[in-house]
Scaffold this motif. Structure first.
Motif, PDB file in Angstrom:
ATOM      1  N   MET A 147       0.831  -1.202   0.000  1.00 20.80           N
ATOM      2  CA  MET A 147       0.000   0.000   0.000  1.00 20.80           C
ATOM      3  C   MET A 147       0.867   1.254   0.000  1.00 20.80           C
ATOM      4  O   MET A 147       0.600   2.215  -0.734  1.00 20.80           O
ATOM      5  N   GLU A 148       1.939   1.241   0.789  1.00 18.57           N
ATOM      6  CA  GLU A 148       2.823   2.400   0.839  1.00 18.57           C
ATOM      7  C   GLU A 148       3.501   2.622  -0.509  1.00 18.57           C
ATOM      8  O   GLU A 148       3.606   3.769  -0.983  1.00 18.57           O
ATOM      9  N   ALA A 149       3.953   1.543  -1.138  1.00 18.71           N
ATOM     10  CA  ALA A 149       4.586   1.678  -2.453  1.00 18.71           C
ATOM     11  C   ALA A 149       3.600   2.193  -3.486  1.00 18.71           C
ATOM     12  O   ALA A 149       3.959   2.981  -4.379  1.00 18.71           O
ATOM     13  N   HIS A 150       2.349   1.779  -3.359  1.00 22.14           N
ATOM     14  CA  HIS A 150       1.299   2.282  -4.256  1.00 22.14           C
ATOM     15  C   HIS A 150       1.083   3.783  -4.035  1.00 22.14           C
ATOM     16  O   HIS A 150       1.001   4.564  -4.996  1.00 22.14           O
ATOM     17  N   GLU A 151       1.028   4.182  -2.776  1.00 23.97           N
ATOM     18  CA  GLU A 151       0.814   5.600  -2.462  1.00 23.97           C
ATOM     19  C   GLU A 151       1.993   6.459  -2.907  1.00 23.97           C
ATOM     20  O   GLU A 151       1.817   7.641  -3.219  1.00 23.97           O
ATOM     21  N   GLN A 152       3.182   5.863  -2.945  1.00 22.06           N
ATOM     22  CA  GLN A 152       4.366   6.596  -3.384  1.00 22.06           C
ATOM     23  C   GLN A 152       4.495   6.620  -4.907  1.00 22.06           C
ATOM     24  O   GLN A 152       5.459   7.167  -5.448  1.00 22.06           O
ATOM     25  N   GLY A 153       3.528   6.012  -5.606  1.00 20.35           N
ATOM     26  CA  GLY A 153       3.543   6.012  -7.068  1.00 20.35           C
ATOM     27  C   GLY A 153       4.555   5.065  -7.678  1.00 20.35           C
ATOM     28  O   GLY A 153       5.003   5.275  -8.810  1.00 20.35           O
ATOM     29  N   LEU A 154       4.868   3.992  -6.950  1.00 23.71           N
ATOM     30  CA  LEU A 154       5.883   3.050  -7.438  1.00 23.71           C
ATOM     31  C   LEU A 154       5.280   1.816  -8.096  1.00 23.71           C
ATOM     32  O   LEU A 154       5.893   1.216  -8.977  1.00 23.71           O
ATOM     33  N   ILE A 155       4.076   1.404  -7.655  1.00 27.08           N
ATOM     34  CA  ILE A 155       3.461   0.208  -8.244  1.00 27.08           C
ATOM     35  C   ILE A 155       1.978   0.462  -8.533  1.00 27.08           C
ATOM     36  O   ILE A 155       1.282   1.141  -7.792  1.00 27.08           O
ATOM     37  N   ASP A 156       1.550  -0.103  -9.629  1.00 29.20           N
ATOM     38  CA  ASP A 156       0.130  -0.211 -10.006  1.00 29.20           C
ATOM     39  C   ASP A 156      -0.722   1.014  -9.697  1.00 29.20           C
ATOM     40  O   ASP A 156      -1.612   0.956  -8.835  1.00 29.20           O
ATOM     41  N   PRO A 157      -0.599   2.157 -10.372  1.00 27.99           N
ATOM     42  CA  PRO A 157       0.326   2.407 -11.486  1.00 27.99           C
ATOM     43  C   PRO A 157       1.684   2.870 -10.974  1.00 27.99           C
ATOM     44  O   PRO A 157       1.822   3.280  -9.833  1.00 27.99           O
ATOM     45  N   GLY A 158       2.649   2.811 -11.854  1.00 26.42           N
ATOM     46  CA  GLY A 158       4.005   3.208 -11.511  1.00 26.42           C
ATOM     47  C   GLY A 158       4.994   2.399 -12.330  1.00 26.42           C
ATOM     48  O   GLY A 158       4.602   1.633 -13.220  1.00 26.42           O
ATOM     49  N   PRO A 159       6.265   2.538 -12.045  1.00 30.21           N
ATOM     50  CA  PRO A 159       7.279   1.830 -12.833  1.00 30.21           C
ATOM     51  C   PRO A 159       7.346   0.330 -12.551  1.00 30.21           C
ATOM     52  O   PRO A 159       8.071  -0.393 -13.233  1.00 30.21           O
ATOM     53  N   TYR A 160       6.603  -0.151 -11.538  1.00 33.53           N
ATOM     54  CA  TYR A 160       6.619  -1.576 -11.217  1.00 33.53           C
ATOM     55  C   TYR A 160       5.196  -2.110 -11.125  1.00 33.53           C
ATOM     56  O   TYR A 160       4.279  -1.392 -10.725  1.00 33.53           O
ATOM     57  N   ALA A 161       5.043  -3.382 -11.477  1.00 32.03           N
ATOM     58  CA  ALA A 161       3.751  -4.058 -11.365  1.00 32.03           C
ATOM     59  C   ALA A 161       3.918  -5.279 -10.471  1.00 32.03           C
ATOM     60  O   ALA A 161       4.887  -6.041 -10.621  1.00 32.03           O
ATOM     61  N   LEU A 162       3.008  -5.460  -9.530  1.00 20.97           N
ATOM     62  CA  LEU A 162       3.036  -6.622  -8.648  1.00 20.97           C
ATOM     63  C   LEU A 162       2.508  -7.832  -9.416  1.00 20.97           C
ATOM     64  O   LEU A 162       1.344  -7.872  -9.800  1.00 20.97           O
ATOM     65  N   GLU A 163       3.382  -8.829  -9.617  1.00 22.52           N
ATOM     66  CA  GLU A 163       2.992 -10.022 -10.373  1.00 22.52           C
ATOM     67  C   GLU A 163       2.504 -11.146  -9.476  1.00 22.52           C
ATOM     68  O   GLU A 163       1.555 -11.841  -9.807  1.00 22.52           O
ATOM     69  N   GLN A 164       3.212 -11.369  -8.367  1.00 23.52           N
ATOM     70  CA  GLN A 164       2.845 -12.460  -7.476  1.00 23.52           C
ATOM     71  C   GLN A 164       3.049 -12.046  -6.020  1.00 23.52           C
ATOM     72  O   GLN A 164       3.924 -11.244  -5.710  1.00 23.52           O
ATOM     73  N   SER A 165       2.238 -12.623  -5.151  1.00 25.85           N
ATOM     74  CA  SER A 165       2.386 -12.471  -3.714  1.00 25.85           C
ATOM     75  C   SER A 165       1.990 -13.810  -3.112  1.00 25.85           C
ATOM     76  O   SER A 165       0.840 -14.224  -3.219  1.00 25.85           O
ATOM     77  N   PHE A 166       2.944 -14.512  -2.490  1.00 23.31           N
ATOM     78  CA  PHE A 166       2.629 -15.857  -2.006  1.00 23.31           C
ATOM     79  C   PHE A 166       3.446 -16.217  -0.770  1.00 23.31           C
ATOM     80  O   PHE A 166       4.541 -15.686  -0.544  1.00 23.31           O
ATOM     81  N   CYS A 167       2.882 -17.122   0.017  1.00 23.92           N
ATOM     82  CA  CYS A 167       3.577 -17.689   1.164  1.00 23.92           C
ATOM     83  C   CYS A 167       4.308 -18.954   0.721  1.00 23.92           C
ATOM     84  O   CYS A 167       3.746 -19.769  -0.021  1.00 23.92           O
ATOM     85  N   VAL A 168       5.534 -19.112   1.161  1.00 27.08           N
ATOM     86  CA  VAL A 168       6.268 -20.352   0.885  1.00 27.08           C
ATOM     87  C   VAL A 168       5.647 -21.446   1.740  1.00 27.08           C
ATOM     88  O   VAL A 168       5.612 -21.321   2.974  1.00 27.08           O
ATOM     89  N   PRO A 169       5.135 -22.523   1.145  1.00 30.44           N
ATOM     90  CA  PRO A 169       4.313 -23.481   1.900  1.00 30.44           C
ATOM     91  C   PRO A 169       5.057 -24.319   2.930  1.00 30.44           C
ATOM     92  O   PRO A 169       4.427 -24.926   3.792  1.00 30.44           O
ATOM     93  N   TRP A 170       6.380 -24.362   2.855  1.00 33.17           N
ATOM     94  CA  TRP A 170       7.116 -25.220   3.794  1.00 33.17           C
ATOM     95  C   TRP A 170       7.866 -24.432   4.874  1.00 33.17           C
ATOM     96  O   TRP A 170       8.652 -25.003   5.619  1.00 33.17           O
ATOM     97  N   THR A 171       7.643 -23.137   4.962  1.00 29.86           N
ATOM     98  CA  THR A 171       8.277 -22.345   6.010  1.00 29.86           C
ATOM     99  C   THR A 171       7.517 -21.032   6.176  1.00 29.86           C
ATOM    100  O   THR A 171       6.552 -20.763   5.457  1.00 29.86           O
ATOM    101  N   THR A 172       7.945 -20.221   7.125  1.00 32.42           N
ATOM    102  CA  THR A 172       7.267 -18.947   7.386  1.00 32.42           C
ATOM    103  C   THR A 172       7.955 -17.844   6.596  1.00 32.42           C
ATOM    104  O   THR A 172       8.804 -17.128   7.130  1.00 32.42           O
ATOM    105  N   ALA A 173       7.625 -17.713   5.335  1.00 32.36           N
ATOM    106  CA  ALA A 173       8.190 -16.669   4.481  1.00 32.36           C
ATOM    107  C   ALA A 173       7.130 -16.225   3.494  1.00 32.36           C
ATOM    108  O   ALA A 173       6.347 -17.041   2.991  1.00 32.36           O
ATOM    109  N   HIS A 174       7.114 -14.924   3.217  1.00 30.87           N
ATOM    110  CA  HIS A 174       6.204 -14.362   2.222  1.00 30.87           C
ATOM    111  C   HIS A 174       7.040 -13.666   1.157  1.00 30.87           C
ATOM    112  O   HIS A 174       7.955 -12.910   1.486  1.00 30.87           O
ATOM    113  N   ILE A 175       6.742 -13.955  -0.103  1.00 30.58           N
ATOM    114  CA  ILE A 175       7.549 -13.439  -1.219  1.00 30.58           C
ATOM    115  C   ILE A 175       6.682 -12.623  -2.152  1.00 30.58           C
ATOM    116  O   ILE A 175       5.554 -13.015  -2.486  1.00 30.58           O
ATOM    117  N   LEU A 176       7.216 -11.472  -2.549  1.00 31.99           N
ATOM    118  CA  LEU A 176       6.591 -10.636  -3.561  1.00 31.99           C
ATOM    119  C   LEU A 176       7.450 -10.671  -4.823  1.00 31.99           C
ATOM    120  O   LEU A 176       8.678 -10.620  -4.743  1.00 31.99           O
TER     121      LEU A 176
END
Length: 234
Positions: free
Chosen positions: A200-229
């Protein structure tokens, strides 16, 4: 026991290390990640070297030692759920520390073309040592801060995939590290529980969607406690 839960095991005991690696390699197979023949041996040696060096150089916090496999290696391999190591693609790991995730990914995929960036001298010395004993070659290692590289014009627009784990927030990652990524390239970054707020902060700063970057994936790694963008640079 879940991968991220604390245990009472002594962090230098080789028995738990072997068991953790065996369990992890079994858990990730259903997700299409089957270790090449020599990878378990190399990962085990890598962990042993890290434990030994840590006693003298403090590469990881003491409380993190017993989670080398279940937290650090497990999270590193989660990158391959979001991005494939396609031939001739150039990767870079920013602030790799003791080699997470960049060196782990290189051990898993020897043909991966990846560079490591780390500003701490003692960690660079460790990385050079462990790559030599594991016979991991063709991995450029830059002892520098990204801001310095960008200011010099070095490596700008060079990479297809940039990795960042526990270095800075999403806004900082996109602004400070983004110049190293070519147009159409990807930034893969690890986030904690506040990942939604960072988007949300990156969106408000005009960096993603819209902006120079687009968020393609957001997921939790199923075998450990990690979240990847995974973000793509337009």
């Amino acid at each position: 026991m879940n991968p991220g839960e604390p245990t009472s095991r002594h962090p230098t005991a080789p028995g738990w290390l072997t068991e953790d690696l065996r369990t992890l390699l079994e858990r990730i197979q259903p997700f299409g990640l089957k270790a090449p023949n020599d990878v378990p041996t190399k990962l085990h040696r890598y962990c042993l070297e890290l434990l030994a060096w840590n006693r003298r150089h403090g590469l990881l916090s003491h409380g993190d030692l017993q989670f080398i496999v279940t937290k650090h290696i497990a999270a590193s391999l989660g990158v391959y759920l979001g991005v494939d190591p396609t031939p001739n693609s150039r990767w870079v790991d920013i602030g790799t520390g003791a080699g997470f995730p960049g060196l782990v990914l290189k051990i898993w995929s020897p043909s991966l073309e990846i560079s490591l960036v780390e500003s701490a001298h003692k960690r660079c010395v460790f990385l050079q040592h462990v790559m030599q004993i594991l016979d991991v070659s063709n991995v450029p290692l830059y002892q520098a801060r990204v801001e310095t590289l960008v200011a010099r014009g070095e490596l700008v627009g060079t990479f297809d995939v940039l990795l960042s784990r526990a270095v800075t927030d999403l806004v900082g990652t996109l602004r400070e590290f983004g110049p190293l990524v070519r147009a159409g390239g990807k930034i893969v970054t690890f986030k904690g529980p506040r990942w939604g707020d960072e988007i949300m902060e990156a969106h408000e700063q005009g960096l993603i969607d819209p902006g120079p970057y687009a968020l393609e994936q957001s997921f939790c790694v199923p075998w450990t406690t990690a979240h990847i963008l995974v973000l793509r640079k337009s």
